[in-house]
Design an enzyme around this catalytic site. Sequence first.
Site, PDB file in Angstrom:
ATOM      1  N   TYR A 195     -11.622  38.254   7.404  1.00 51.54           N
ATOM      2  CA  TYR A 195     -12.525  37.116   7.633  1.00 51.54           C
ATOM      3  C   TYR A 195     -12.293  35.786   6.758  1.00 51.54           C
ATOM      4  O   TYR A 195     -12.697  34.746   7.198  1.00 51.54           O
ATOM      5  CB  TYR A 195     -13.972  37.678   7.207  1.00 51.54           C
ATOM      6  CG  TYR A 195     -15.110  36.685   7.323  1.00 51.54           C
ATOM      7  CD1 TYR A 195     -15.578  36.378   8.668  1.00 51.54           C
ATOM      8  CD2 TYR A 195     -15.777  36.431   6.311  1.00 51.54           C
ATOM      9  CE1 TYR A 195     -16.914  35.557   8.880  1.00 51.54           C
ATOM     10  CE2 TYR A 195     -16.910  35.600   6.434  1.00 51.54           C
ATOM     11  CZ  TYR A 195     -17.367  35.057   7.763  1.00 51.54           C
ATOM     12  OH  TYR A 195     -18.428  34.428   7.692  1.00 51.54           O
ATOM     13  N   ILE A 197     -26.450  34.527   4.207  1.00 48.49           N
ATOM     14  CA  ILE A 197     -27.797  34.033   4.742  1.00 48.49           C
ATOM     15  C   ILE A 197     -28.335  35.088   5.757  1.00 48.49           C
ATOM     16  O   ILE A 197     -27.399  36.063   6.224  1.00 48.49           O
ATOM     17  CB  ILE A 197     -27.080  32.836   5.943  1.00 48.49           C
ATOM     18  CG1 ILE A 197     -26.460  31.624   5.062  1.00 48.49           C
ATOM     19  CG2 ILE A 197     -28.529  32.354   6.344  1.00 48.49           C
ATOM     20  CD1 ILE A 197     -27.153  30.961   3.887  1.00 48.49           C
TER      21      ILE A 197
HETATM   22  P1  NAP Z   1     -24.538  36.318  14.133  1.00 50.49           P
HETATM   23  O1  NAP Z   1     -25.973  36.519  13.691  1.00 50.49           O
HETATM   24  O2  NAP Z   1     -23.700  37.593  13.990  1.00 50.49           O
HETATM   25  O3  NAP Z   1     -24.216  35.491  15.453  1.00 50.49           O
HETATM   26  C1  NAP Z   1     -22.966  35.138  15.736  1.00 50.49           C
HETATM   27  C2  NAP Z   1     -23.099  34.388  16.943  1.00 50.49           C
HETATM   28  O4  NAP Z   1     -21.787  34.188  17.512  1.00 50.49           O
HETATM   29  C3  NAP Z   1     -23.702  34.593  18.251  1.00 50.49           C
HETATM   30  O5  NAP Z   1     -24.161  34.021  18.879  1.00 50.49           O
HETATM   31  C4  NAP Z   1     -22.884  35.430  19.270  1.00 50.49           C
HETATM   32  O6  NAP Z   1     -23.147  35.486  20.527  1.00 50.49           O
HETATM   33  C5  NAP Z   1     -21.685  34.407  18.902  1.00 50.49           C
HETATM   34  N1  NAP Z   1     -20.328  34.788  19.173  1.00 50.49           N
HETATM   35  C6  NAP Z   1     -19.553  35.813  18.680  1.00 50.49           C
HETATM   36  N2  NAP Z   1     -18.378  35.899  19.188  1.00 50.49           N
HETATM   37  C7  NAP Z   1     -18.432  34.798  20.221  1.00 50.49           C
HETATM   38  C8  NAP Z   1     -17.215  34.505  21.274  1.00 50.49           C
HETATM   39  N3  NAP Z   1     -16.168  35.001  21.279  1.00 50.49           N
HETATM   40  N4  NAP Z   1     -17.698  33.444  22.246  1.00 50.49           N
HETATM   41  C9  NAP Z   1     -19.121  32.896  22.062  1.00 50.49           C
HETATM   42  N5  NAP Z   1     -19.778  33.246  21.119  1.00 50.49           N
HETATM   43  C10 NAP Z   1     -19.613  34.174  20.276  1.00 50.49           C
HETATM   44  O7  NAP Z   1     -23.609  35.353  12.769  1.00 50.49           O
HETATM   45  P2  NAP Z   1     -24.189  34.273  11.940  1.00 50.49           P
HETATM   46  O8  NAP Z   1     -24.794  35.214  10.640  1.00 50.49           O
HETATM   47  O9  NAP Z   1     -25.471  33.375  12.383  1.00 50.49           O
HETATM   48  O10 NAP Z   1     -23.057  33.359  11.574  1.00 50.49           O
HETATM   49  C11 NAP Z   1     -22.804  32.242  12.264  1.00 50.49           C
HETATM   50  C12 NAP Z   1     -21.596  31.677  11.829  1.00 50.49           C
HETATM   51  O11 NAP Z   1     -21.976  31.419  10.096  1.00 50.49           O
HETATM   52  C13 NAP Z   1     -20.444  32.263  11.543  1.00 50.49           C
HETATM   53  O12 NAP Z   1     -19.421  31.589  12.041  1.00 50.49           O
HETATM   54  C14 NAP Z   1     -20.216  33.168  10.245  1.00 50.49           C
HETATM   55  O13 NAP Z   1     -19.237  33.425   9.948  1.00 50.49           O
HETATM   56  C15 NAP Z   1     -20.789  31.899   9.432  1.00 50.49           C
HETATM   57  N6  NAP Z   1     -21.248  32.364   8.133  1.00 50.49           N
HETATM   58  C16 NAP Z   1     -22.391  33.389   8.047  1.00 50.49           C
HETATM   59  C17 NAP Z   1     -22.814  33.778   7.111  1.00 50.49           C
HETATM   60  C18 NAP Z   1     -23.994  34.795   6.871  1.00 50.49           C
HETATM   61  O14 NAP Z   1     -24.062  35.175   5.612  1.00 50.49           O
HETATM   62  N7  NAP Z   1     -24.568  35.062   7.999  1.00 50.49           N
HETATM   63  C19 NAP Z   1     -22.097  33.273   5.656  1.00 50.49           C
HETATM   64  C20 NAP Z   1     -21.297  32.475   5.811  1.00 50.49           C
HETATM   65  C21 NAP Z   1     -20.763  32.029   7.077  1.00 50.49           C
HETATM   66  P3  NAP Z   1     -23.692  36.698  21.410  1.00 50.49           P
HETATM   67  O15 NAP Z   1     -25.304  36.661  21.003  1.00 50.49           O
HETATM   68  O16 NAP Z   1     -23.570  36.345  22.800  1.00 50.49           O
HETATM   69  O17 NAP Z   1     -23.012  37.957  20.913  1.00 50.49           O
END
Ligand code: NAP
Length: 248
Positions: A156, A189
């Site tokens: 990751y 987050i």
């Molecule tokens: P999440 O709640 O797991 O949601 C992931 C989202 O990505 C969902 O809308 C999912 O769609 C979509 N997705 C995954 N694979 C996909 C694909 N191949 N094509 C299109 N859509 C896809 O993630 P999150 O925590 O909101 O994170 C969002 C971003 O922020 C990510 O890039 C993550 O790495 C980054 N981030 C998150 C954190 C954290 O602590 N949460 C920290 C740092 C960075 P579906 O609903 O259709 O599955």
Amino acid sequence: MFDLAGKIAVVTGGSRGIGRAVSIALAGAGAHVLVNYRSNEEAAKETLRLIEEAGGTGEALGFDVADSESVETAIRDAAKRHGHIDILVNNAGISIDQLLLRVSAKDLEMTWATNVNGAIFCSKACIRSMMRNKWGRIISLSSVVAESGNAGQVVYSSSKAALLGMTRSLAREYASRGVTVNAVAPGFIETDMTADLPETARQGIVDQTPLGRIGRPEEVAAAVVFLASEEASYITGQVVRVNGGMHV
Ligand code: NAP
């Protein structure tokens, strides 16, 4: 506060978590938001409902960011329908956490296909329209671990570090065309991605975070809206860290 009226924004992975908050915030600033999802159409519709409830507009757009043909087709059709794409938020991401010795080729391929290839495919699909209009914003969601590293996250964190390289290269490549390219690097987050974290790990994160808590998706979305705005016109190739001071 920021005015995005008349702008068309694509938010990949806008169905849940940070992507949902970003979609709502961009729509709140006046953009028409294309809420991308991969499989969870219901969640994307819920994002749309929340956008409309707040007086904004948008539509759901299903495609897998890792599939270059689907990306091209969906974004080309959307650009034709609306005449232009102004803002792209590369938010879709997955996290498969393993110590190096347990990392499989499949985990690596899946993660990079979504997190890195997906962001490059989407940027490529949107850039022509942005160049034509001499105005564009590409904002990609990296992570604190891209810069700090984290045991158990070699796959990751390396994919999120790759997004910083992409951001800096595209910033140089398209600055003369009026397109700015930046990254937002969140700390931990509260979303589905971090929901399964054991309580001890969660407490460990809070202990390492000077602001003393996990972040909220809306706090990340605020940085994205700023970078998307006219007010951020002299910012490109940068990383905005939204991490409660976890990595300074
Ligand atoms: P999440 O709640 O797991 O949601 C992931 C989202 O990505 C969902 O809308 C999912 O769609 C979509 N997705 C995954 N694979 C996909 C694909 N191949 N094509 C299109 N859509 C896809 O993630 P999150 O925590 O909101 O994170 C969002 C971003 O922020 C990510 O890039 C993550 O790495 C980054 N981030 C998150 C954190 C954290 O602590 N949460 C920290 C740092 C960075 P579906 O609903 O259709 O599955």
